[in-house]
Design an enzyme around this catalytic site. Structure first.
Site, PDB file in Angstrom:
ATOM      1  N   HIS A   1      28.728  84.943  70.267  1.00 46.87           N
ATOM      2  CA  HIS A   1      27.605  83.859  69.832  1.00 46.87           C
ATOM      3  C   HIS A   1      26.780  84.580  69.036  1.00 46.87           C
ATOM      4  CE1 HIS A   1      28.134  80.458  73.251  1.00 46.87           C
ATOM      5  NE2 HIS A   1      29.207  80.584  72.491  1.00 46.87           N
TER       6      HIS A   1
ATOM      7  N   GLU B   1      23.621  84.453  68.480  1.00 46.76           N
ATOM      8  CA  GLU B   1      22.504  85.344  69.030  1.00 46.76           C
ATOM      9  C   GLU B   1      22.805  86.668  69.484  1.00 46.76           C
ATOM     10  OE1 GLU B   1      23.613  82.298  69.756  1.00 46.76           O
ATOM     11  OE2 GLU B   1      22.223  80.924  70.451  1.00 46.76           O
TER      12      GLU B   1
ATOM     13  N   CYS C   1      22.644  79.058  74.477  1.00 45.33           N
ATOM     14  CA  CYS C   1      23.246  78.516  75.355  1.00 45.33           C
ATOM     15  C   CYS C   1      22.787  79.098  77.060  1.00 45.33           C
ATOM     16  CB  CYS C   1      24.873  78.881  75.364  1.00 45.33           C
ATOM     17  SG  CYS C   1      25.415  80.660  75.680  1.00 45.33           S
TER      18      CYS C   1
ATOM     19  N   ARG D   1      37.403  70.801  50.574  1.00 45.74           N
ATOM     20  CA  ARG D   1      38.398  70.955  51.663  1.00 45.74           C
ATOM     21  C   ARG D   1      38.341  72.156  52.531  1.00 45.74           C
ATOM     22  NH1 ARG D   1      43.402  69.885  47.097  1.00 45.74           N
ATOM     23  NH2 ARG D   1      43.188  67.851  47.168  1.00 45.74           N
TER      24      ARG D   1
ATOM     25  N   ASP E   1      51.668  60.136  44.817  1.00 41.48           N
ATOM     26  CA  ASP E   1      51.011  61.375  44.160  1.00 41.48           C
ATOM     27  C   ASP E   1      51.913  62.538  44.573  1.00 41.48           C
ATOM     28  OD1 ASP E   1      49.223  59.359  43.443  1.00 41.48           O
ATOM     29  OD2 ASP E   1      47.529  60.576  44.273  1.00 41.48           O
TER      30      ASP E   1
ATOM     31  N   LEU F   1      47.357  68.950  48.646  1.00 41.55           N
ATOM     32  CA  LEU F   1      46.329  69.248  49.344  1.00 41.55           C
ATOM     33  C   LEU F   1      46.002  70.371  50.058  1.00 41.55           C
ATOM     34  CD1 LEU F   1      46.697  65.608  51.352  1.00 41.55           C
ATOM     35  CD2 LEU F   1      45.453  65.896  49.302  1.00 41.55           C
TER      36      LEU F   1
ATOM     37  N   ARG G   1      43.300  76.132  46.810  1.00 40.38           N
ATOM     38  CA  ARG G   1      43.899  76.975  45.914  1.00 40.38           C
ATOM     39  C   ARG G   1      42.890  77.855  45.058  1.00 40.38           C
ATOM     40  NH1 ARG G   1      46.560  72.050  45.516  1.00 40.38           N
ATOM     41  NH2 ARG G   1      45.687  71.355  43.640  1.00 40.38           N
TER      42      ARG G   1
ATOM     43  N   GLY H   1      44.164  57.084  49.951  1.00 44.39           N
ATOM     44  CA  GLY H   1      43.713  55.919  48.780  1.00 44.39           C
ATOM     45  C   GLY H   1      42.929  54.779  49.042  1.00 44.39           C
TER      46      GLY H   1
HETATM   47  N1  LIG Z   1      40.894  59.067  42.779  1.00 45.31           N
HETATM   48  C1  LIG Z   1      41.149  59.337  43.948  1.00 45.31           C
HETATM   49  O1  LIG Z   1      40.156  59.941  44.741  1.00 45.31           O
HETATM   50  C2  LIG Z   1      42.248  59.171  44.850  1.00 45.31           C
HETATM   51  C3  LIG Z   1      42.556  59.956  46.136  1.00 45.31           C
HETATM   52  C4  LIG Z   1      43.815  59.393  46.628  1.00 45.31           C
HETATM   53  C5  LIG Z   1      44.658  58.298  46.094  1.00 45.31           C
HETATM   54  N2  LIG Z   1      44.301  57.853  44.934  1.00 45.31           N
HETATM   55  C6  LIG Z   1      45.262  56.857  44.486  1.00 45.31           C
HETATM   56  O2  LIG Z   1      45.255  55.873  45.302  1.00 45.31           O
HETATM   57  C7  LIG Z   1      46.579  55.197  45.230  1.00 45.31           C
HETATM   58  C8  LIG Z   1      46.976  54.853  46.515  1.00 45.31           C
HETATM   59  O3  LIG Z   1      46.345  54.130  47.466  1.00 45.31           O
HETATM   60  P1  LIG Z   1      46.924  53.063  48.163  1.00 45.31           P
HETATM   61  O4  LIG Z   1      45.766  52.096  48.463  1.00 45.31           O
HETATM   62  O5  LIG Z   1      48.086  52.408  47.697  1.00 45.31           O
HETATM   63  O6  LIG Z   1      47.310  53.616  49.427  1.00 45.31           O
HETATM   64  P2  LIG Z   1      46.891  54.798  50.507  1.00 45.31           P
HETATM   65  O7  LIG Z   1      45.585  54.102  50.946  1.00 45.31           O
HETATM   66  O8  LIG Z   1      47.030  56.034  50.335  1.00 45.31           O
HETATM   67  O9  LIG Z   1      47.842  54.483  51.698  1.00 45.31           O
HETATM   68  C9  LIG Z   1      47.899  53.319  52.302  1.00 45.31           C
HETATM   69  C10 LIG Z   1      49.040  53.242  53.566  1.00 45.31           C
HETATM   70  O10 LIG Z   1      48.602  54.023  54.352  1.00 45.31           O
HETATM   71  C11 LIG Z   1      48.814  53.357  55.668  1.00 45.31           C
HETATM   72  N3  LIG Z   1      47.501  53.099  56.405  1.00 45.31           N
HETATM   73  C12 LIG Z   1      46.342  53.517  55.997  1.00 45.31           C
HETATM   74  N4  LIG Z   1      45.524  53.187  57.043  1.00 45.31           N
HETATM   75  C13 LIG Z   1      46.110  52.712  58.189  1.00 45.31           C
HETATM   76  C14 LIG Z   1      45.861  52.167  59.224  1.00 45.31           C
HETATM   77  N5  LIG Z   1      44.750  52.040  59.751  1.00 45.31           N
HETATM   78  N6  LIG Z   1      46.823  51.716  60.001  1.00 45.31           N
HETATM   79  C15 LIG Z   1      48.115  51.834  59.729  1.00 45.31           C
HETATM   80  N7  LIG Z   1      48.484  52.179  58.434  1.00 45.31           N
HETATM   81  C16 LIG Z   1      47.598  52.739  57.656  1.00 45.31           C
HETATM   82  C17 LIG Z   1      49.448  51.962  55.560  1.00 45.31           C
HETATM   83  O11 LIG Z   1      50.902  52.506  55.442  1.00 45.31           O
HETATM   84  P3  LIG Z   1      52.089  51.258  55.503  1.00 45.31           P
HETATM   85  O12 LIG Z   1      52.056  50.628  54.045  1.00 45.31           O
HETATM   86  O13 LIG Z   1      53.463  52.189  55.499  1.00 45.31           O
HETATM   87  O14 LIG Z   1      51.835  50.361  56.377  1.00 45.31           O
HETATM   88  C18 LIG Z   1      48.972  51.703  54.058  1.00 45.31           C
HETATM   89  O15 LIG Z   1      49.562  50.785  53.513  1.00 45.31           O
HETATM   90  C19 LIG Z   1      47.538  56.212  44.161  1.00 45.31           C
HETATM   91  O16 LIG Z   1      47.497  55.279  42.905  1.00 45.31           O
HETATM   92  C20 LIG Z   1      46.760  57.257  44.163  1.00 45.31           C
HETATM   93  O17 LIG Z   1      46.709  57.809  42.923  1.00 45.31           O
HETATM   94  C21 LIG Z   1      43.230  58.016  44.178  1.00 45.31           C
END
Ligand SMILES: NC(=O)c1ccc[n+]([C@@H]2O[C@H](COP(=O)([O-])OP(=O)(O)OC[C@H]3O[C@@H](n4cnc5c(N)ncnc54)[C@H](OP(=O)(O)O)[C@@H]3O)[C@@H](O)[C@H]2O)c1
Length: 359
Positions: A48, A50, A73, A182, A198, A202, A205, A296
């Protein structure tokens, strides 16, 4: 205490079940206060902070002040309690940022110190210290990891474009800031929509920090993720966790497992939907204290609707996505309901605003 908190950040995410605690030993002796010992919870959680700070201070700890970001602790675990070590070192004053969240031990460390005649101050820079160990406090106190939602939103309120794969919403500087975020978390999570559209790596890097990629988690109830996904290529990073429902086809699960995925079954409803609470519970059982949710849109919306997002890191890019855009679940300008802004930064053309849920 500010110095002790900064020190605690060094090992965030690297101390297993323990929080990363910072501790310093300070002597005044009528002169300007001088730091004579410093410690941060070691990799894996022991020793720890301390104990290390006291060891560095040696005899100089006698009559000194110990600052600790968490209550020392009091229980005998793998090592003797820190509170006893502080008493034995002859320390005269202890300043603590926050008490142990475990109600069974909260205040016991303080009691040992006071009984030995040591002056104890509790609550110094408490909010800052609690933020630094938010993951630990969340898992201990609520039984689930602390959840940060990170989204990059274009000037026209989009996070991507349908069918376009990864769309650069922000510039290189903001993307480096995301890399830093991250490694400050123990897991990075995305929905399968993002994993398929995409094909993201993840990984962390940043130069010198390549080995710090956290566990990557994909929410994939029907095992739709491709076994050719690039996420499985990095043999040095921890194997990604894929969360599947009982509705996923076994041959698809086998294909992902053969690529090294750690498959975790999560209880779902008749549509194959997970309760987002259950997702966090399952991750918490694996000891994951903090999660960076990287989208997403659909996944972010489900966690927001369930009231499980603790922090939002919203990057706003200056570009326009335009037609076929994937709309962000949060407006590009508005403060999300129930959150307050706690931080902001500028990365080239892009702005980062950080919000925390109002407690
Ligand atoms: N700019 C940014 O920060 C950023 C970051 C990430 C992604 N993106 C963009 O976002 C887009 C993708 O987003 P999206 O909304 O289409 O997809 P998403 O949120 O990545 O994935 C959605 C899918 O994940 C599964 N899911 C999520 N939560 C769930 C839950 N509670 N229970 C069961 N399944 C769950 C489901 O799969 P099923 O359909 O198989 O049921 C759902 O349809 C892409 O265009 C990507 O480039 C942008």
């Amino acid at each position: 205490m500010a110095a002790a908190i900064r020190l605690s950040l060094w090992h965030r995410g690297l101390t297993a079940d323990n929080p990363s605690v910072g501790s310093i030993v300070v002597r005044a002796d009528g002169r300007a206060p001088t730091i004579v010992g410093r410690g941060v919870t070691a990799y894996g959680g022991r020793p720890h902070a301390e104990l290390q700070a006291l060891a560095e201070a040696g005899d100089a700890a006698r009559g000194a002040t110990v600052y600790a970001t968490l209550e020392p602790c009091s229980h005998i675990g793998k090592a003797p309690p820190c509170a006893d070590a502080i008493v034995a070192a002859g320390v005269s004053r202890v300043v603590i940022a926050t008490l142990d969240p475990d109600q069974r031990v909260a205040g016991r460390g303080v009691a040992i110190l006071r009984k030995a005649g040591i002056e104890v101050v509790v609550g110094c820079r408490q909010e800052e210290a609690r933020r630094a160990m938010a993951g630990f406090l969340s898992l201990r106190g609520r039984g689930r990891p602390y959840l940060t939602l990170k989204l990059a939103v274009s000037h026209d309120g989009m996070i991507g474009r349908q069918g376009a794969g990864q769309v650069a919403i922000t510039g290189a500087l903001a993307r480096r800031a995301v890399q830093m975020m991250r490694i400050e978390h123990e897991a990075i999570m995305v929905g399968v929509g993002t994993a398929v559209a995409d094909d993201p790596l993840l990984t962390a890097r940043l130069d010198g920090l390549e080995g710090r990629t956290p566990i990557r988690v994909v929410i994939d109830p029907f095992a739709r993720m491709l076994s050719a996904a690039r996420m499985f290529d990095d043999m040095a990073a921890p194997a990604p966790i894929v969360l599947v429902s009982e509705k996923a086809a076994q041959n698809r699960i086998d294909g992902l497992a053969a690529r090294g995925a750690q498959i975790r079954a999560v209880a779902s409803d008749y549509r194959g939907r997970f309760d987002p609470r259950e997702i966090l519970r399952v991750l918490g059982v694996s000891g994951i204290k903090s999660v960076l949710l990287e989208g997403g849109a659909e996944t972010a919306r489900r966690f927001l609707d369930a009231g499980l997002v603790d922090r939002i890191a919203l990057f706003r890019g200056s570009g326009i996505v335009g037609e076929a855009g994937v709309a962000a679940p949060i407006g590009p300008e508005a403060v999300p309901h129930g959150f307050s802004q706690v931080d902001a930064a500028v990365y080239g053309e892009d702005r980062l605003t950080v919000f925390e849920r109002n407690s």
